[in-house]
Design an enzyme around this catalytic site. Sequence first.
Site, PDB file in Angstrom:
ATOM      1  CG  ASP A  21      -1.829  -1.216   1.252  1.00 37.32           C
ATOM      2  OD1 ASP A  21      -2.233  -1.684   0.180  1.00 37.32           O
ATOM      3  OD2 ASP A  21      -2.107  -1.711   2.362  1.00 37.32           O
ATOM      4  N   GLY A  48      -4.681  -4.042  -3.681  1.00 34.13           N
ATOM      5  CA  GLY A  48      -5.681  -2.994  -3.900  1.00 34.13           C
ATOM      6  C   GLY A  48      -4.908  -1.752  -4.283  1.00 34.13           C
ATOM      7  CG  HIS A  49      -2.287  -1.645  -6.898  1.00 35.29           C
ATOM      8  ND1 HIS A  49      -1.339  -2.064  -7.792  1.00 35.29           N
ATOM      9  CD2 HIS A  49      -1.998  -2.285  -5.723  1.00 35.29           C
ATOM     10  CE1 HIS A  49      -0.520  -2.912  -7.182  1.00 35.29           C
ATOM     11  NE2 HIS A  49      -0.906  -3.075  -5.940  1.00 35.29           N
ATOM     12  CB  THR A  50      -5.975   3.900  -4.512  1.00 32.24           C
ATOM     13  OG1 THR A  50      -6.152   2.895  -3.518  1.00 32.24           O
ATOM     14  CG2 THR A  50      -7.155   4.842  -4.523  1.00 32.24           C
ATOM     15  CE  LYS A 341      -1.122   7.886   1.939  1.00 30.77           C
ATOM     16  NZ  LYS A 341      -2.075   6.820   2.258  1.00 30.77           N
TER      17      LYS A 341
HETATM   18  P1  GDP Z   1      -0.796   0.455  -3.542  1.00 32.33           P
HETATM   19  O1  GDP Z   1      -1.406  -0.830  -3.078  1.00 32.33           O
HETATM   20  O2  GDP Z   1       0.682   0.466  -3.353  1.00 32.33           O
HETATM   21  O3  GDP Z   1      -1.183   0.847  -4.934  1.00 32.33           O
HETATM   22  O4  GDP Z   1      -1.364   1.582  -2.567  1.00 32.33           O
HETATM   23  P2  GDP Z   1      -2.899   1.741  -2.077  1.00 32.33           P
HETATM   24  O5  GDP Z   1      -3.708   2.275  -3.189  1.00 32.33           O
HETATM   25  O6  GDP Z   1      -3.366   0.503  -1.414  1.00 32.33           O
HETATM   26  O7  GDP Z   1      -2.725   2.779  -0.910  1.00 32.33           O
HETATM   27  C1  GDP Z   1      -2.119   4.025  -1.120  1.00 32.33           C
HETATM   28  C2  GDP Z   1      -3.108   5.121  -0.711  1.00 32.33           C
HETATM   29  O8  GDP Z   1      -2.432   6.344  -0.605  1.00 32.33           O
HETATM   30  C3  GDP Z   1      -4.188   5.341  -1.745  1.00 32.33           C
HETATM   31  O9  GDP Z   1      -5.354   5.757  -1.096  1.00 32.33           O
HETATM   32  C4  GDP Z   1      -3.613   6.457  -2.595  1.00 32.33           C
HETATM   33  O10 GDP Z   1      -4.617   7.240  -3.228  1.00 32.33           O
HETATM   34  C5  GDP Z   1      -2.912   7.267  -1.571  1.00 32.33           C
HETATM   35  N1  GDP Z   1      -1.737   7.984  -2.040  1.00 32.33           N
HETATM   36  C6  GDP Z   1      -0.764   7.574  -2.905  1.00 32.33           C
HETATM   37  N2  GDP Z   1       0.210   8.495  -2.988  1.00 32.33           N
HETATM   38  C7  GDP Z   1      -0.151   9.497  -2.163  1.00 32.33           C
HETATM   39  C8  GDP Z   1       0.482  10.724  -1.767  1.00 32.33           C
HETATM   40  O11 GDP Z   1       1.559  11.070  -2.201  1.00 32.33           O
HETATM   41  N3  GDP Z   1      -0.203  11.490  -0.854  1.00 32.33           N
HETATM   42  C9  GDP Z   1      -1.401  11.134  -0.327  1.00 32.33           C
HETATM   43  N4  GDP Z   1      -1.979  11.926   0.563  1.00 32.33           N
HETATM   44  N5  GDP Z   1      -2.010   9.977  -0.678  1.00 32.33           N
HETATM   45  C10 GDP Z   1      -1.376   9.184  -1.559  1.00 32.33           C
HETATM   46  P1  IMO Z   2      -0.895  -4.080  -2.346  1.00 30.38           P
HETATM   47  O1  IMO Z   2      -0.509  -4.565  -3.713  1.00 30.38           O
HETATM   48  C1  IMO Z   2      -0.873  -4.641   1.973  1.00 30.38           C
HETATM   49  C2  IMO Z   2      -0.745  -8.740   3.460  1.00 30.38           C
HETATM   50  C3  IMO Z   2      -2.032  -9.114   4.184  1.00 30.38           C
HETATM   51  C4  IMO Z   2      -1.487 -10.141   5.166  1.00 30.38           C
HETATM   52  C5  IMO Z   2      -0.429 -10.865   4.341  1.00 30.38           C
HETATM   53  C6  IMO Z   2      -0.917 -12.159   3.697  1.00 30.38           C
HETATM   54  O2  IMO Z   2      -2.206  -3.404  -2.303  1.00 30.38           O
HETATM   55  O3  IMO Z   2       0.209  -3.297  -1.728  1.00 30.38           O
HETATM   56  P2  IMO Z   2      -2.591 -12.715   1.684  1.00 30.38           P
HETATM   57  O4  IMO Z   2      -4.031 -12.396   1.524  1.00 30.38           O
HETATM   58  O5  IMO Z   2      -1.713 -12.209   0.601  1.00 30.38           O
HETATM   59  O6  IMO Z   2      -2.348 -14.160   1.980  1.00 30.38           O
HETATM   60  O7  IMO Z   2      -2.170 -11.937   3.042  1.00 30.38           O
HETATM   61  O8  IMO Z   2      -0.032  -9.965   3.332  1.00 30.38           O
HETATM   62  N1  IMO Z   2      -0.947  -8.199   2.102  1.00 30.38           N
HETATM   63  C7  IMO Z   2      -0.951  -6.914   1.809  1.00 30.38           C
HETATM   64  N2  IMO Z   2      -0.844  -5.826   2.603  1.00 30.38           N
HETATM   65  N3  IMO Z   2      -0.956  -4.476   0.646  1.00 30.38           N
HETATM   66  C8  IMO Z   2      -1.052  -5.546  -0.166  1.00 30.38           C
HETATM   67  O9  IMO Z   2      -1.073  -5.442  -1.517  1.00 30.38           O
HETATM   68  C9  IMO Z   2      -1.075  -6.835   0.407  1.00 30.38           C
HETATM   69  N4  IMO Z   2      -1.147  -8.081  -0.087  1.00 30.38           N
HETATM   70  C10 IMO Z   2      -1.074  -8.908   0.952  1.00 30.38           C
HETATM   71  O10 IMO Z   2      -2.578  -8.005   4.843  1.00 30.38           O
HETATM   72  O11 IMO Z   2      -0.824  -9.486   6.225  1.00 30.38           O
HETATM   73 MG    MG Z   3      -2.854  -1.522  -1.752  1.00 30.86          MG
END
Ligand code: GDP
Ligand code: IMO
Ligand code: MG
Length: 434
Positions: A21, A48-50, A341
């Site tokens: 994340d 979960g990629h936002t 962030k």
């Molecule tokens: P990913 O799984 O690595 O793609 O990341 P996620 O989408 O799970 O979580 C990252 C969160 O931070 C999302 O809600 C993004 O919209 C947000 N985000 C990413 N970059 C920034 C940033 O530079 N600043 C802020 N405030 N939010 C960010």
């Molecule tokens: P992105 O791509 C954050 C974590 C789970 C748990 C462990 C094992 O969005 O960064 P799983 O369901 O894969 O067997 O869970 O890994 N985990 C993540 N945490 N971001 C992810 O993906 C994750 N994918 C798995 O929370 O601790």
């Molecule tokens: Mg994520």
Amino acid sequence: MANLVEKYGNVAAIVGGQWGDEGKGKLTDIMAEEYDLIVRATGGANAGHTVYIPDPDNPGQTKKFVFHLMPSGILYPNVKGIICNGVVLHMQTLFEEIERLRENNISLDGRLFISDRAHLVFEYHKIIDGLQEERKGKNAVGTTKRGIGPCYTDKMARIGIRVCDLLDFDRFEQKVRANLEILQKMYGFEHDPSEDIEFYRSKMDEIKPMITDSVSFIQGMMKEGKNILVEGVNATLLDIDHGTYPFVTSSNASLGGAITGSGLPSRKITSSIGIMKAYCTRVGAGPFPTELDNEVGNQIRETGGEFGSTTGRPRRCGWFDAVVSKYSVDLNGLTAINLTKLDVLDDLDTLKIAVAYKLDGKTISSPPAAIEDLARVEVEYIEMPGWKEDISAARTIGELPENARKYVEKIEELLGCPVEFVGVGQSREHMAIK
Ligand code: GDP
Ligand code: IMO
Ligand code: MG
């Protein structure tokens, strides 16, 4: 953003540098403006990629997309996406994402491909995921319950069902039922797979045109001189081999997985960009040396909106950890970092960075293998003054307030890797570059 291909080459890889994340989706989306093919190589719907993009219907507003399986760069109309052999694919989730794009008038015709060698995740994998977690009790991993571990287990046990099996539907159905027989006996549950099977039957006309040999596909794109971007998922510290085992996911989430999971030859990779938050978060269980189980941690969680994109769970928050981050730099051979962030830290008076761990009085330079040891390391910190101002308008690192710049430079120095992008907000334009 201009000249990304010039800078990062024709086969760039984005890698999660912490515990997930970090903001991989956001940089993937930004870079997709210049890349032709986005590759998903590992993981599954645990990711979960936002992505926030300008809302075409409401000028000045943004629209949010969360992708679990869909390559994040797909919002650019000319970009192709491919889900490769290393991914465990829950087709229903992918179709929900396809539907959401359709609702937004985003056509995927001829743009989305699936490897014939990717393994399929069935409902029974999710059931087993839940059962395993339940039976582990207080040692539960805190998985996303998306069936990831059980599907990879089947792959390694050589009983997995792959996309190519769909091409002979009767054989596919027999394989699903036969596997379920074995698994029901092993794990002690009962399940009727008809819903999964009927879903596939109803969608075959849509699935078939997407199925391809991903190795030949990628080779073909390279021969045509196209630019390829691998969208890493999960993260280095969640890697099954190199992460904080057993509190990890079940695949190679560091750069190695991008290679085996896609068939891209390693020497073709032109750059690897590590995504790291300016602090640390972790969702699920497992040691987290810099965790802030206090008011500061709560403030970061609220300001940063640190709640899981896949499960909605609150993320654990802590200080930036240069020990695990340096490990990520070395392991992945990172050529650049996107520190994300940074804006979330705008209000803090003082910031801390973990610079070393001590175990039994001895300084150690990388995370120890045994989780019990990682749980008891003493963390050494340095302190840095905050900047106490809104940084969301900065578009170059040079425009950041002095203390924010110093914080970024300190991280660069500790990690020995250039920070070339700094996230200053959620949207596409919120990126300060070097
Ligand atoms: P990913 O799984 O690595 O793609 O990341 P996620 O989408 O799970 O979580 C990252 C969160 O931070 C999302 O809600 C993004 O919209 C947000 N985000 C990413 N970059 C920034 C940033 O530079 N600043 C802020 N405030 N939010 C960010
Ligand atoms: P992105 O791509 C954050 C974590 C789970 C748990 C462990 C094992 O969005 O960064 P799983 O369901 O894969 O067997 O869970 O890994 N985990 C993540 N945490 N971001 C992810 O993906 C994750 N994918 C798995 O929370 O601790
Ligand atoms: Mg994520």
